[in-house]
Design a protein around this motif. Structure first.
Motif, PDB file in Angstrom:
ATOM      1  N   HIS A 189      70.156   2.151  -9.841  1.00 40.12           N
ATOM      2  CA  HIS A 189      69.548   3.390 -10.324  1.00 40.12           C
ATOM      3  C   HIS A 189      68.812   4.162  -9.234  1.00 40.12           C
ATOM      4  CE1 HIS A 189      70.534   2.776 -14.508  1.00 40.12           C
ATOM      5  NE2 HIS A 189      70.024   1.561 -14.464  1.00 40.12           N
ATOM      6  N   PHE A 190      68.329   3.452  -8.229  1.00 44.83           N
ATOM      7  CA  PHE A 190      67.521   4.066  -7.170  1.00 44.83           C
ATOM      8  C   PHE A 190      68.022   3.612  -5.808  1.00 44.83           C
ATOM      9  CE2 PHE A 190      65.036   3.299 -10.984  1.00 44.83           C
ATOM     10  CZ  PHE A 190      64.648   4.578 -11.308  1.00 44.83           C
ATOM     11  N   PRO A 191      69.114   4.182  -5.336  1.00 52.45           N
ATOM     12  CA  PRO A 191      69.668   3.750  -4.055  1.00 52.45           C
ATOM     13  C   PRO A 191      68.694   3.933  -2.890  1.00 52.45           C
ATOM     14  CG  PRO A 191      70.909   5.618  -4.942  1.00 52.45           C
ATOM     15  CD  PRO A 191      69.915   5.217  -5.974  1.00 52.45           C
ATOM     16  N   GLY A 192      67.726   4.820  -3.056  1.00 48.69           N
ATOM     17  CA  GLY A 192      66.698   5.031  -2.039  1.00 48.69           C
ATOM     18  C   GLY A 192      65.555   4.042  -2.150  1.00 48.69           C
ATOM     19  N   GLY A 193      65.669   3.071  -3.055  1.00 48.42           N
ATOM     20  CA  GLY A 193      64.681   2.001  -3.185  1.00 48.42           C
ATOM     21  C   GLY A 193      63.345   2.460  -3.747  1.00 48.42           C
ATOM     22  N   LYS A 194      62.324   1.765  -3.328  1.00 50.31           N
ATOM     23  CA  LYS A 194      60.975   1.991  -3.841  1.00 50.31           C
ATOM     24  C   LYS A 194      60.495   3.415  -3.550  1.00 50.31           C
ATOM     25  CE  LYS A 194      56.302   0.057  -3.630  1.00 50.31           C
ATOM     26  NZ  LYS A 194      55.439  -0.953  -2.985  1.00 50.31           N
ATOM     27  N   GLU A 195      60.865   3.947  -2.401  1.00 52.61           N
ATOM     28  CA  GLU A 195      60.447   5.302  -2.049  1.00 52.61           C
ATOM     29  C   GLU A 195      61.015   6.318  -3.044  1.00 52.61           C
ATOM     30  OE1 GLU A 195      59.985   7.473   2.117  1.00 52.61           O
ATOM     31  OE2 GLU A 195      62.096   7.190   1.566  1.00 52.61           O
ATOM     32  N   GLN A 196      62.293   6.221  -3.374  1.00 55.92           N
ATOM     33  CA  GLN A 196      62.902   7.119  -4.351  1.00 55.92           C
ATOM     34  C   GLN A 196      62.252   6.943  -5.715  1.00 55.92           C
ATOM     35  OE1 GLN A 196      67.129   6.614  -5.067  1.00 55.92           O
ATOM     36  NE2 GLN A 196      67.119   8.092  -6.736  1.00 55.92           N
ATOM     37  N   LEU A 197      61.995   5.693  -6.084  1.00 51.54           N
ATOM     38  CA  LEU A 197      61.336   5.411  -7.359  1.00 51.54           C
ATOM     39  C   LEU A 197      59.958   6.064  -7.401  1.00 51.54           C
ATOM     40  CD1 LEU A 197      61.228   3.968 -10.087  1.00 51.54           C
ATOM     41  CD2 LEU A 197      60.481   1.902  -8.859  1.00 51.54           C
ATOM     42  N   ALA A 210      56.902   2.406 -13.378  1.00 48.99           N
ATOM     43  CA  ALA A 210      56.444   2.647 -12.012  1.00 48.99           C
ATOM     44  C   ALA A 210      55.341   3.701 -11.990  1.00 48.99           C
ATOM     45  CB  ALA A 210      57.614   3.074 -11.131  1.00 48.99           C
ATOM     46  N   ALA A 211      55.501   4.768 -12.752  1.00 53.46           N
ATOM     47  CA  ALA A 211      54.480   5.819 -12.796  1.00 53.46           C
ATOM     48  C   ALA A 211      53.139   5.244 -13.241  1.00 53.46           C
ATOM     49  CB  ALA A 211      54.919   6.951 -13.723  1.00 53.46           C
ATOM     50  N   ASP A 212      53.161   4.422 -14.275  1.00 52.99           N
ATOM     51  CA  ASP A 212      51.920   3.824 -14.779  1.00 52.99           C
ATOM     52  C   ASP A 212      51.304   2.873 -13.758  1.00 52.99           C
ATOM     53  OD1 ASP A 212      52.332   5.256 -17.121  1.00 52.99           O
ATOM     54  OD2 ASP A 212      53.116   3.535 -18.236  1.00 52.99           O
ATOM     55  N   LEU A 213      52.139   2.052 -13.131  1.00 51.65           N
ATOM     56  CA  LEU A 213      51.629   1.096 -12.150  1.00 51.65           C
ATOM     57  C   LEU A 213      51.137   1.779 -10.881  1.00 51.65           C
ATOM     58  CD1 LEU A 213      54.240  -1.775 -12.619  1.00 51.65           C
ATOM     59  CD2 LEU A 213      51.811  -1.834 -13.239  1.00 51.65           C
ATOM     60  N   PHE A 214      51.898   2.745 -10.377  1.00 52.82           N
ATOM     61  CA  PHE A 214      51.456   3.463  -9.176  1.00 52.82           C
ATOM     62  C   PHE A 214      50.147   4.200  -9.451  1.00 52.82           C
ATOM     63  CE2 PHE A 214      56.150   3.944  -7.768  1.00 52.82           C
ATOM     64  CZ  PHE A 214      56.100   2.754  -7.041  1.00 52.82           C
ATOM     65  N   VAL A 224      48.787  11.422  -9.479  1.00 51.39           N
ATOM     66  CA  VAL A 224      49.300  11.723  -8.142  1.00 51.39           C
ATOM     67  C   VAL A 224      48.381  11.182  -7.049  1.00 51.39           C
ATOM     68  CG1 VAL A 224      49.919  13.603  -6.566  1.00 51.39           C
ATOM     69  CG2 VAL A 224      50.439  13.794  -8.988  1.00 51.39           C
ATOM     70  N   ALA A 225      47.082  11.285  -7.237  1.00 50.36           N
ATOM     71  CA  ALA A 225      46.119  10.994  -6.172  1.00 50.36           C
ATOM     72  C   ALA A 225      46.258   9.591  -5.593  1.00 50.36           C
ATOM     73  CB  ALA A 225      44.702  11.213  -6.680  1.00 50.36           C
ATOM     74  N   THR A 226      46.415   8.592  -6.438  1.00 46.60           N
ATOM     75  CA  THR A 226      46.480   7.218  -5.935  1.00 46.60           C
ATOM     76  C   THR A 226      47.665   7.048  -4.994  1.00 46.60           C
ATOM     77  OG1 THR A 226      45.487   6.482  -8.000  1.00 46.60           O
ATOM     78  CG2 THR A 226      46.468   4.795  -6.632  1.00 46.60           C
ATOM     79  N   VAL A 227      48.801   7.582  -5.376  1.00 48.33           N
ATOM     80  CA  VAL A 227      49.994   7.492  -4.528  1.00 48.33           C
ATOM     81  C   VAL A 227      49.825   8.365  -3.286  1.00 48.33           C
ATOM     82  CG1 VAL A 227      52.476   7.927  -4.412  1.00 48.33           C
ATOM     83  CG2 VAL A 227      51.493   6.903  -6.456  1.00 48.33           C
ATOM     84  N   VAL A 286      58.915   8.719  -5.720  1.00 46.33           N
ATOM     85  CA  VAL A 286      59.076  10.168  -5.819  1.00 46.33           C
ATOM     86  C   VAL A 286      59.348  10.566  -7.268  1.00 46.33           C
ATOM     87  CG1 VAL A 286      60.623  12.084  -5.208  1.00 46.33           C
ATOM     88  CG2 VAL A 286      59.785  10.523  -3.427  1.00 46.33           C
ATOM     89  N   GLU A 287      60.249   9.854  -7.917  1.00 50.98           N
ATOM     90  CA  GLU A 287      60.580  10.182  -9.308  1.00 50.98           C
ATOM     91  C   GLU A 287      59.424   9.885 -10.249  1.00 50.98           C
ATOM     92  OE1 GLU A 287      64.476   9.200 -10.733  1.00 50.98           O
ATOM     93  OE2 GLU A 287      65.319   9.310  -8.701  1.00 50.98           O
ATOM     94  N   ALA A 288      58.692   8.814  -9.986  1.00 51.99           N
ATOM     95  CA  ALA A 288      57.561   8.453 -10.839  1.00 51.99           C
ATOM     96  C   ALA A 288      56.431   9.470 -10.718  1.00 51.99           C
ATOM     97  CB  ALA A 288      57.060   7.055 -10.482  1.00 51.99           C
ATOM     98  N   VAL A 289      56.113   9.890  -9.501  1.00 52.92           N
ATOM     99  CA  VAL A 289      55.068  10.892  -9.286  1.00 52.92           C
ATOM    100  C   VAL A 289      55.471  12.213  -9.942  1.00 52.92           C
ATOM    101  CG1 VAL A 289      54.047  12.382  -7.499  1.00 52.92           C
ATOM    102  CG2 VAL A 289      54.023   9.911  -7.220  1.00 52.92           C
ATOM    103  N   THR A 290      56.728  12.582  -9.782  1.00 49.28           N
ATOM    104  CA  THR A 290      57.220  13.825 -10.376  1.00 49.28           C
ATOM    105  C   THR A 290      57.130  13.773 -11.899  1.00 49.28           C
ATOM    106  OG1 THR A 290      58.666  14.200  -8.482  1.00 49.28           O
ATOM    107  CG2 THR A 290      59.184  15.393 -10.511  1.00 49.28           C
TER     108      THR A 290
END
Length: 184
Positions: free
Chosen positions: A46-54, A15-19, A106-109, A56-60
């Motif tokens: 793994h991500f009960p918060g869905g794409k948004e949680q994913l 997700a980090a690479d794709l975002f 970070v910028a793209t997201v 957040v974790e990917a950007v972090t």
């Protein structure tokens, strides 16, 4: 075949690479799972918060990895102007390796989703704050750290859209000259 226990980390990395390359809205969950080699049911496990949680974790993850790489460069070079040049070289190598598809992690997201999602905005802001503190620790000046970070972010955006490292080189030259000057 990937180990079962690394599914979560693989999905976050993918997700980090794709975002980073495509942005938040252009990256679908099915694409993340397919490229990450994860079964469809694993997302909400793994991500009960869905794409948004994913996101957040990917950007972090990606933001912290870049911060660690930049810290290593800054720690290895006592001269601030040379350290900046090495940091920009690192960013330029990443651009070239991705054929200018992946700029700032970070910028793209941030540009794509931060206005729609408070958790994503906060994750992006946290990463930028960490980078700014790293620069401020080196320069001893919080305002100067803001200028340096903004200049680098702008240079990355211009380099990516122009498909040229020239903006990184120009910003690097100007900032290096400025950082090399004695300050009052």
């Amino acid at each position: 075949m990937p180990r079962r226990t690394d599914t979560r980390q693989r999905v976050v990395r993918t997700a980090a690479d794709l975002f980073r390359a495509q942005g938040y809205h252009a990256t679908g969950i099915n694409q993340v799972l397919a490229e990450g080699g994860a079964p469809k049911g694993s997302l909400y496990f793994h991500f009960p918060g869905g794409k948004e949680q994913l996101a957040v974790e990917a950007v972090t993850l990606a933001g912290n990895e870049l911060c660690d790489a930049l810290a290593a460069v800054l720690d290895s070079e006592p001269d601030s102007a040379k350290a900046l040049a090495q940091a920009l070289e690192l960013l330029g190598r990443d651009l070239l390796a991705s054929d200018f598809r992946s700029g700032c992690p970070v910028a793209t997201v941030a540009l794509d989703a931060a206005s729609d999602s408070e958790p994503i905005r906060a994750a992006c802001a946290d990463v930028y704050a960490r980078w700014q503190r790293l620069i401020a620790a080196r320069t001893g000046d919080e305002d100067l750290a803001t200028v340096v970070l903004a200049a680098i972010e702008g240079a990355l955006l211009l380099a990516r859209t122009r498909r040229s490292l020239d903006p990184l080189h120009a910003v690097g030259a100007r900032l290096s000259a400025f950082l090399g000057r004695p300050r009052p």
